[in-house]
Write a protein that holds these residues in place. Structure first.
Motif, PDB file in Angstrom:
ATOM      1  N   THR A   1       3.122   6.778   6.995  1.00  0.00           N
ATOM      2  CA  THR A   1       4.096   6.602   8.075  1.00  0.00           C
ATOM      3  C   THR A   1       5.066   5.462   7.781  1.00  0.00           C
ATOM      4  O   THR A   1       6.096   5.348   8.460  1.00  0.00           O
ATOM      5  CB  THR A   1       3.379   6.338   9.405  1.00  0.00           C
ATOM      6  OG1 THR A   1       2.452   5.245   9.250  1.00  0.00           O
ATOM      7  CG2 THR A   1       2.626   7.571   9.860  1.00  0.00           C
ATOM      8  N   ALA A   2       4.748   4.613   6.807  1.00  0.00           N
ATOM      9  CA  ALA A   2       5.654   3.525   6.438  1.00  0.00           C
ATOM     10  C   ALA A   2       5.266   2.991   5.066  1.00  0.00           C
ATOM     11  O   ALA A   2       4.115   3.122   4.637  1.00  0.00           O
ATOM     12  CB  ALA A   2       5.622   2.403   7.473  1.00  0.00           C
ATOM     13  N   ARG A   3       6.229   2.409   4.387  1.00  0.00           N
ATOM     14  CA  ARG A   3       5.969   1.746   3.107  1.00  0.00           C
ATOM     15  C   ARG A   3       6.778   0.456   3.070  1.00  0.00           C
ATOM     16  O   ARG A   3       7.970   0.447   3.396  1.00  0.00           O
ATOM     17  CB  ARG A   3       6.329   2.648   1.929  1.00  0.00           C
ATOM     18  CG  ARG A   3       6.144   1.959   0.582  1.00  0.00           C
ATOM     19  CD  ARG A   3       6.315   2.898  -0.605  1.00  0.00           C
ATOM     20  NE  ARG A   3       5.137   3.738  -0.788  1.00  0.00           N
ATOM     21  CZ  ARG A   3       5.110   5.042  -0.590  1.00  0.00           C
ATOM     22  NH1 ARG A   3       6.185   5.678  -0.200  1.00  0.00           N
ATOM     23  NH2 ARG A   3       4.017   5.725  -0.786  1.00  0.00           N
ATOM     24  N   VAL A   4       6.119  -0.633   2.688  1.00  0.00           N
ATOM     25  CA  VAL A   4       6.749  -1.945   2.674  1.00  0.00           C
ATOM     26  C   VAL A   4       6.840  -2.432   1.232  1.00  0.00           C
ATOM     27  O   VAL A   4       5.833  -2.472   0.516  1.00  0.00           O
ATOM     28  CB  VAL A   4       5.947  -2.958   3.517  1.00  0.00           C
ATOM     29  CG1 VAL A   4       6.663  -4.313   3.538  1.00  0.00           C
ATOM     30  CG2 VAL A   4       5.744  -2.433   4.936  1.00  0.00           C
TER      31      VAL A   4
ATOM     32  N   SER B   1       1.508   0.805   1.281  1.00  0.00           N
ATOM     33  CA  SER B   1       1.636   2.091   1.986  1.00  0.00           C
ATOM     34  C   SER B   1       0.736   2.073   3.210  1.00  0.00           C
ATOM     35  O   SER B   1      -0.442   1.717   3.126  1.00  0.00           O
ATOM     36  CB  SER B   1       1.248   3.258   1.070  1.00  0.00           C
ATOM     37  OG  SER B   1       2.088   3.301  -0.074  1.00  0.00           O
TER      38      SER B   1
ATOM     39  N   ASP C   1       5.674  -2.879  12.984  1.00  0.00           N
ATOM     40  CA  ASP C   1       7.082  -2.741  12.611  1.00  0.00           C
ATOM     41  C   ASP C   1       7.272  -2.473  11.123  1.00  0.00           C
ATOM     42  O   ASP C   1       8.402  -2.230  10.687  1.00  0.00           O
ATOM     43  CB  ASP C   1       7.854  -4.010  12.999  1.00  0.00           C
ATOM     44  CG  ASP C   1       7.846  -4.262  14.500  1.00  0.00           C
ATOM     45  OD1 ASP C   1       7.820  -3.265  15.253  1.00  0.00           O
ATOM     46  OD2 ASP C   1       7.850  -5.431  14.916  1.00  0.00           O
ATOM     47  N   ALA C   2       6.185  -2.534  10.350  1.00  0.00           N
ATOM     48  CA  ALA C   2       6.244  -2.302   8.902  1.00  0.00           C
ATOM     49  C   ALA C   2       7.290  -3.187   8.243  1.00  0.00           C
ATOM     50  O   ALA C   2       8.164  -2.719   7.501  1.00  0.00           O
ATOM     51  CB  ALA C   2       6.494  -0.833   8.590  1.00  0.00           C
ATOM     52  N   GLU C   3       7.191  -4.489   8.506  1.00  0.00           N
ATOM     53  CA  GLU C   3       8.136  -5.418   7.907  1.00  0.00           C
ATOM     54  C   GLU C   3       7.478  -6.768   7.654  1.00  0.00           C
ATOM     55  O   GLU C   3       6.501  -7.139   8.308  1.00  0.00           O
ATOM     56  CB  GLU C   3       9.360  -5.597   8.796  1.00  0.00           C
ATOM     57  CG  GLU C   3       9.077  -6.208  10.150  1.00  0.00           C
ATOM     58  CD  GLU C   3      10.334  -6.353  10.993  1.00  0.00           C
ATOM     59  OE1 GLU C   3      11.330  -5.681  10.667  1.00  0.00           O
ATOM     60  OE2 GLU C   3      10.319  -7.130  11.954  1.00  0.00           O
TER      61      GLU C   3
END
Length: 454
Positions: free
Chosen positions: A382-385, A366, A429-431
């Motif tokens: 703001t993002a979860r991978v 997270s 880029d959350a990747e």
């Protein structure tokens, strides 16, 4: 606490080589040849001749043996593997990220592996070095080394001591230069009693826990200190200048940034604020969400105003994460939107303090980011991978996911013991962008290399 210097024959030979170019004669490692760039007009940046562009290196502790592997993050190759003295040791990085720090609490030993990648300030320019990794002959010994804390180029090792063997607590403060030079002359502080404590080095000051007499302590568990002392370094020894007695019962967890020091207490948080090297204290009481627990771990970053406090109950899933605003004497719950039954296993700020990262045991990373609302800093996901497609029931016993945060890029490295690899995650880029196949089962990882300077 003692230091030991066990110089091998090879190390002695290396130490006799004089450095050339702009090298420092006191350094005992040969520098890499300068990187020469063609410049037709003769006008070039002098630093470019001596600096290295590298993602860094990754140290990986094997869960099954006492092996420590060093990988090159530029190409994913295995550079070397070393046998540390004891299996099951804790792994971290030194203050300037040159060395892997291996701490065996139960065996009273701290060891170091030189990553071979580091930077020196030669006044007229910065000079980077790239060498093969090597196991250092330098060690620290002392009773129960437990909390290893780094701040602004210094590392403090807190030795808890042991009541049964009448071993008292102590603190040793050192730099990467001390480790490289195998220095015997280290700043230190010795107490007159054992405690489960922590110390934070700040310039020539040391902010550390203090255990009072059992008859005076406010801690329910006397092994946990209830006080904080401010010590100033004089002639290699730390001398106490201030004592905040009894202001933090059952103290556990601490962090500092450029303005504040925050400590976790059973009744809330102790906040210290420096004014011309004189500290003032305030207290933030536990909120209603912390009725059945308390903050036991604290995280900070020198470029972030917010501290993060972690409250969890041993043996139970989940955790309460608090965003702490020491300048406002407030803290609030952060909704990190966990998956069902997810328990965090690792935390940390990105290298520039823009993100706070939470890695959980369900295989999710997270990414939290701050935004301003009414001049107040709020943190939200703001993002979860999703970092694992494996069957979580096959996780090897005694290990979990772990992460190491790059200190020169918006990148985090996540180790998956089930798949036997380390994933590279781009935070912008959350990747997932790449992976490194491992030859060991990762119990812990740490980033090493040349950190971005702020």
């Amino acid at each position: 606490m003692n230091t030991s210097r066990k110089l091998s024959y090879l190390a002695v030979l290396i130490g006799t080589i004089l450095l050339t170019g702009c090298g420092d004669a006191e350094t005992n490692i040969v520098e890499q040849d300068p990187i020469v760039e063609d410049d037709d007009d003769g006008d070039h940046d002098h630093d470019d001749e001596y600096t290295i562009e590298s993602l860094g290196r990754l140290s990986v502790m094997d869960a099954d043996t006492n092996a420590l592997a060093i990988y090159d993050l530029d190409d994913g190759s295995l550079l070397d593997s070393f046998s540390v003295t004891y299996s099951g040791s804790a792994l971290s990085s030194s203050a300037d990220y040159r060395f892997a720090v291996i701490t065996s609490r139960s065996n009273d030993l701290v060891e170091f592996v030189d990553s071979g990648l580091w930077r020196e300030d030669h006044v007229e320019h910065l000079h980077d070095y790239a060498q093969d990794p090597v196991m250092s002959d330098y060690t620290l010994t002392g009773s129960s080394p437990t909390h290893v804390v780094t701040h602004d180029g210094q590392m403090a090792v807190f030795f808890d001591g042991d009541a049964d063997s009448s071993q008292v607590s102590s603190v040793t403060v050192l730099t990467d230069t001390n480790i490289a030079a195998q220095s015997d002359d280290l700043a230190s502080l010795t107490f007159d009693v054992n405690m489960h404590g922590v110390a934070e080095p700040v310039d020539d000051m040391l902010i550390t826990t203090v255990r009072r007499e059992d008859s005076d302590t406010l801690s329910a568990n006397p092994i946990l200190p209830d006080s904080v002392g401010i010590y100033h370094l004089h002639d290699g020894e730390y001398e106490q200048e201030q004592l905040f007695a009894g202001e933090c019962p059952d103290l556990h967890g601490a962090a500092v940034n450029d303005d504040y020091a925050v400590f976790g207490c059973s009744d809330g948080l102790l906040v210290l604020h420096a004014h011309d090297e004189v500290y003032e204290s305030t207290k933030i009481g536990n909120t209603d969400e912390l009725t059945d627990t308390r903050i036991g771990s604290v995280y900070a970053h020198h470029d972030a105003d917010t501290f993060f406090g972690i409250a969890s109950v041993s043996g139970e899933s989940g955790a309460i994460i608090m965003a702490i605003a020491p300048d406002e004497s407030e803290m609030e719950v952060v909704d990190w939107e966990p998956q069902t039954d997810a328990t965090p296993v690792s935390y940390g700020f990105s290298f520039d303090g823009e993100h706070f990262l939470i890695l959980d045991d369900q295989g999710y990373l997270s990414i939290l980011t701050a935004h301003l609302h009414d001049d107040h800093e709020h943190w939200e996901v703001t993002a979860r991978v999703d970092i694992s497609d494996e069957d979580l029931t096959t996780m090897p016993e005694g290990v979990s996911f772990s992460m190491a945060i790059s200190q020169n890029a918006h990148t985090v490295y996540v180790a998956d013991p089930i798949a036997g690899h380390v994933l590279t995650v781009d935070l912008d880029d959350a990747e997932v962008t790449s992976d490194i196949e491992l030859t060991v089962t990762p119990a812990a990882i740490s980033w090493l290399g040349i950190a971005e300077e702020h």
